[in-house]
Motif scaffolding. Structure first.
Motif, mmCIF file in Angstrom:
data_model
loop_
_atom_site.group_PDB
_atom_site.id
_atom_site.type_symbol
_atom_site.label_atom_id
_atom_site.label_comp_id
_atom_site.label_asym_id
_atom_site.label_seq_id
_atom_site.Cartn_x
_atom_site.Cartn_y
_atom_site.Cartn_z
ATOM 1 N N SER A 13 -3.367 2.796 -7.806
ATOM 2 C CA SER A 13 -4.479 2.447 -6.929
ATOM 3 C C SER A 13 -4.333 0.993 -6.515
ATOM 4 C CB SER A 13 -5.822 2.654 -7.636
ATOM 5 O OG SER A 13 -6.049 1.619 -8.569
ATOM 6 N N ALA A 72 0.833 -1.203 0.000
ATOM 7 C CA ALA A 72 0.000 0.000 0.000
ATOM 8 C C ALA A 72 0.868 1.253 0.000
ATOM 9 C CB ALA A 72 -0.940 -0.014 1.201
ATOM 10 N N ASP A 79 1.123 3.852 -3.155
ATOM 11 C CA ASP A 79 0.784 5.255 -2.940
ATOM 12 C C ASP A 79 1.868 6.172 -3.498
ATOM 13 O OD1 ASP A 79 -0.834 7.402 -1.808
ATOM 14 O OD2 ASP A 79 0.765 7.592 -0.319
#
Length: 100
Positions: free
Chosen positions: A70, A61, A65
């Motif tokens: 996404s 994640a 980012d």
């Protein structure tokens, strides 16, 4: 605790993930990308090379980012059916959405 060997499918997903992150990183430095994501450059190198086929979700994640990916795009890319080529950002299959 004994860690079970990875399945061929897990290895394949790890390789897809690594390829996706390398493409998304482009000409950005591995060091800068890793530091911005809060992971070590060695960790990013291992993920990109497929040596860490099942990295922790928070790690992915954070890297996604920094790279502007996404999580839906990452999920779609690493879980695409065999033979189907799809690149992150080119659309996604709603059936492969991450649950929140």
């Amino acid at each position: 605790m004994v860690r079970l060997p990875l399945t061929p499918a897990e290895v394949e997903r790890g390789q897809r993930l690594g390829a996706l992150l390398r493409r998304a990183r482009g000409k950005r430095s591995m060091l800068g990308t890793a530091l911005a994501a809060g992971v070590s450059p060695e960790t990013l190198r291992k993920i990109e090379s497929g040596r860490v086929a099942t990295p922790a979700f928070p790690t992915i994640a954070a890297i996604a980012d920094v790279l502007g990916l996404s999580l839906d795009a990452v999920w779609s890319e690493i879980n695409r059916p065999e033979g189907r080529v799809e690149f992150a950002g080119s659309g996604h299959d709603p059936a492969h959405r991450l649950a929140s």
